[in-house]
Design an enzyme around this catalytic site. Structure first.
Site, short mmCIF file in Angstrom:
data_model
loop_
_atom_site.label_atom_id
_atom_site.label_comp_id
_atom_site.label_asym_id
_atom_site.label_seq_id
_atom_site.Cartn_x
_atom_site.Cartn_y
_atom_site.Cartn_z
CB SER A 44 -0.91 0.01 1.24
OG SER A 44 -0.14 0.21 2.42
CG LEU A 108 0.76 1.00 7.43
CD1 LEU A 108 -0.24 1.66 6.48
CD2 LEU A 108 0.10 0.73 8.78
CB ILE A 139 6.96 -1.07 9.26
CG1 ILE A 139 6.05 -1.60 10.38
CG2 ILE A 139 7.03 0.45 9.27
CD1 ILE A 139 4.62 -1.10 10.31
CE LYS A 140 5.82 0.61 0.66
NZ LYS A 140 4.84 0.93 -0.43
CB ILE A 141 11.60 2.21 6.59
CG1 ILE A 141 10.75 1.89 7.83
CG2 ILE A 141 12.60 3.34 6.89
CD1 ILE A 141 11.56 1.41 9.02
#
Length: 371
Positions: A44, A108, A139-141
């Site tokens: 996403s 996310l 978790i997108k970083i």
């Protein structure tokens, strides 16, 4: 059932959908894609959520409740997005279990405005991990220089990470090192390494967009002949680097402790040039242990017209190196290309987040006015 997508899966490519919406979840569409089109993951981003919020009425009840409670816009965004991501994780949980935690995950993104602040990025990652509360969350970083220590520290907390916005081979090497260090710290912190997952999202089509623009400006026949091939070549060389780094003693020690490799993920795989075949960045990047996250249009195109012909990466390293050398010879500065792409990428992420905040703010105000 699509034979092309099945063949892609059989070659070791995990098919992830680059889209999520409450309507897709509520209607069972995501479950259907898992069943019929071999989708085993979801990514996403803020633009996806902004578009979802702007269509239909799926979010109306939650937004109305948030408006009544007087929740501020940033907390409203967290509440709305984590609800969808949690639901998506639950839909994909059978895949997560069936694949022994390899797939069945949903990504996310942290607030991209924090991309240059490692401390705040880690704090936000921990908050989102806690709010979703599902083991099949990533978790997108972003892989900015400032993002690298945040990636390490987030992994050290036992949180799975989708490292996004990778363009350069040099930066990708640093991403892998950050992954190794994160797992080493996680082990010191007492975490079970087998429960920590990561993917490294290498952007593909944007490389061609930027390089083709420069080749067109150069204008020679030699330059024109090099168009629309750099994205694939760059990604293939990234896979070569992946193989090299994950053959080291440092990785072996982590693997022996239960760690799983950080898989290369091909992102931005929808073609930007309408003259290119819609499945270019799928068919030309088939390799075992990879992920290809596709917008639905690309997924449908692959199902209908894809040409899966086995591994198209590992036997093409020499051609990829030759192509990148030819780009240099005609005057394309690779280092400048990836610098520009990263800067533009961060700006686009921030603009998308601002768009999402604006969309949610408008929805909240509308519901308050109608209360």
């Amino acid at each position: 059932m699509s034979d092309n997508l099945k063949r892609l899966s059989d070659e070791g490519v995990s098919i992830w959908l680059d889209d999520i919406s409450r309507e897709r979840l509520r209607t069972g569409n995501l479950e259907q894609l898992v069943k019929d089109k071999h989708v085993v993951g979801v990514t996403s981003n803020p633009t996806i959520f902004a578009k979802a919020l702007g269509k239909g009425s799926a979010y109306d009840d939650q937004v109305r409740d948030l408006a009544v409670r007087g929740v501020d816009v940033e907390e409203a965004v967290r509440a709305i997005t984590t609800y969808d991501i949690r639901w998506g994780c639950d839909v994909l949980r059978p895949v997560f279990d069936r694949t022994d935690r390899l797939d069945g995950c949903v990504s996310l993104e942290v607030d991209p405005r924090l991309a240059r602040d490692a401390e705040k990025t880690v704090a936000e990652a921990k908050a989102l991990w806690w709010m979703v509360d599902r083991p099949n969350l990533y978790i997108k970083i972003p892989a900015t220089e400032d993002g690298l220590p945040a990636i390490t520290r987030t992994l050290a907390e036992g949180i799975s990470v989708n490292v996004t916005l990778i363009f350069s081979l040099e930066r990708y090497g640093k991403v892998i090192d950050a992954f190794f260090e994160g797992l080493e710290r996680a082990r010191e912190n007492g975490h079970d390494l087998s429960g920590i997952a990561s993917v490294a999202s290498f952007f593909v089509s944007r490389v061609d967009t930027e390089i083709d623009k420069r080749l067109d400006k150069i204008g020679s026949d030699e330059a024109k002949a090099l168009r629309s091939k750099a994205g694939v070549a760059n990604a293939r060389l990234a896979y070569a680097l992946f193989e090299e780094k994950f053959a080291t003693d440092r990785w072996k020690a982590l693997k022996d402790a239960g760690a799983r490799p950080q898989r290369p993920l091909w992102a931005s795989t929808g073609v930007k040039d309408p003259n290119l075949k819609a499945t270019l960045y799928v068919d030309e990047l088939v390799a075992p242990g990879t992920v290809n996250t596709m917008p639905e249009a690309t997924l449908d195109a692959e199902a209908e017209q894809g040409e899966v012909r086995g591994d198209t990466v590992r036997n093409n390293y020499d051609d990829a190196r030759a192509h990148m050398a030819a780009l240099k010879d005609v005057g394309v500065d690779y280092d400048d290309v990836v610098r520009v792409l990263e800067e533009e990428g961060v700006e686009k992420f921030e603009a998308s987040w601002t768009e999402l905040l604006g969309t949610v703010k408008g929805e909240l105000e509308s519901k308050r006015a109608g209360a």
